[in-house]
Design an enzyme around this catalytic site. Structure first.
Site, mmCIF file in Angstrom:
data_model
loop_
_atom_site.group_PDB
_atom_site.id
_atom_site.type_symbol
_atom_site.label_atom_id
_atom_site.label_comp_id
_atom_site.label_asym_id
_atom_site.label_seq_id
_atom_site.Cartn_x
_atom_site.Cartn_y
_atom_site.Cartn_z
ATOM 1 N N SER A 143 12.213 76.207 38.054
ATOM 2 C CA SER A 143 12.391 77.195 36.990
ATOM 3 C C SER A 143 13.522 76.720 36.104
ATOM 4 C CB SER A 143 12.743 78.558 37.605
ATOM 5 O OG SER A 143 13.187 79.480 36.623
ATOM 6 N N TYR A 156 16.984 83.809 43.733
ATOM 7 C CA TYR A 156 15.943 83.026 43.061
ATOM 8 C C TYR A 156 16.508 81.725 42.514
ATOM 9 C CZ TYR A 156 12.228 82.089 39.607
ATOM 10 O OH TYR A 156 11.224 81.523 38.853
#
Length: 295
Positions: A143, A156
């Site tokens: 990401s 995350y």
């Protein structure tokens, strides 16, 4: 892996979002695609969407935290299509909240899927790829949060930074193996990775407006281009360039401020074997894989 026609790809988390976009793009390039997902409803949706296209698909329910399930999926994929050449570790979840309000279950759940799932995929398929000797490629979805961590989604960010580091190390290992390695760091994409998962209780509701992001099929096409070029980093949103530069600038400042100990070390410089192998071996610098490397 420039010539992908007729080769086999296995994608995790491919029942929706980015994974489904990859499945569509890979199949349109002539690949046989194994679509896996942990959710039966997502897998059913993917089957209804992809099967009428006439391309070669096979659908397997797979929880990426289940190591026995990985072995079963690998065996089934090989029975259906033969050796797997492209592994796309894409499955991911998140919980939108601060580390200060997280508990052990939050850590175990997110790290187990987002990082542990990648570990399980590599452990399952790398040996098989090396053994079949036909070359291949491994790409794992991190990401932009792996490059510029999010203050409001710390777990995350930790998981995705782990994926980034793992792929960088694996690429250095496999430079001369015929197996390419990439890491995908997408920006905002139309997917339900955030919206379908619970928030940390202390942090209320909310998350990014994913319906405003990039189309998943377009992202899948960009992934395929990156695989064919053997890019180390597959980024989808050029507008993050300035943000990435600002993020890493303090590291360069810290290097300038650190004591210069090179002259005090025997021979100077880093220890043998620790010389930034991803970029420096035999002068192979930059993002792109060298011509002739990879399958």
């Amino acid at each position: 892996m420039r010539d992908v026609a007729g080769k086999v790809a296995l994608i995790t988390g491919a029942g929706s979002g980015i994974g489904l976009g990859m499945a569509q793009a890979f199949a349109e390039s002539g690949m046989k695609v194994v679509v896996t997902d942990a959710r039966e409803d997502h897998l059913g949706h993917a089957r209804e969407f992809l099967s009428p296209t006439g391309h070669s698909f096979h659908f397997i329910r797979l929880d990426v935290t289940d190591r026995a399930g990985w072995l079963q999926a690998a065996d089934e994929a090989e029975r259906m299509f033969g050796h797997v050449h492209l592994l796309a570790n894409n499955a991911g979840i998140s919980a939108f909240g601060r580390i200060a309000e997280a508990n052990y279950d939050d850590w175990d759940r997110v790290l187990g899927v987002d990082l542990g799932g990648v570990v399980n995929g590599v452990q399952t398929f790398l040996g098989r790829m090396l053994a079949h000797g036909q070359g291949g490629h491994i790409i794992s979805t991190a990401s932009m949060a792996a490059l510029t961590p999010l203050s409001n989604s710390g777990i995350y960010s930790v998981a995705k930074r782990g994926v980034l580091g793992m792929m960088e190390a694996l690429r250095a290992e496999l430079l001369d193996s015929g197996i390419g390695v990439s890491v995908l760091c997408p920006g905002l994409t139309r997917t339900d990775t955030w919206g379908s998962r619970p928030q940390f209780p202390a942090n209320g509701e909310g998350g990014p407006p994913m319906d405003a992001g990039m189309d998943a099929f377009e992202l899948g096409r960009r992934v395929l281009e990156g695989v064919r070029r053997n890019d180390m980093y597959v980024l989808t949103h050029a507008e993050f360039g300035d943000e990435i530069a600002r993020y890493f600038e303090p590291l360069l400042v810290a290097c300038d401020a650190a004591p210069d100990r090179a002259m005090a070390m025997p021979g100077g410089g880093p220890p043998p074997g620790m010389d930034g192998a991803v970029y420096m071996l035999e002068g192979r610098t930059g993002n792109r894989g060298p011509a002739g490397r990879g399958a």
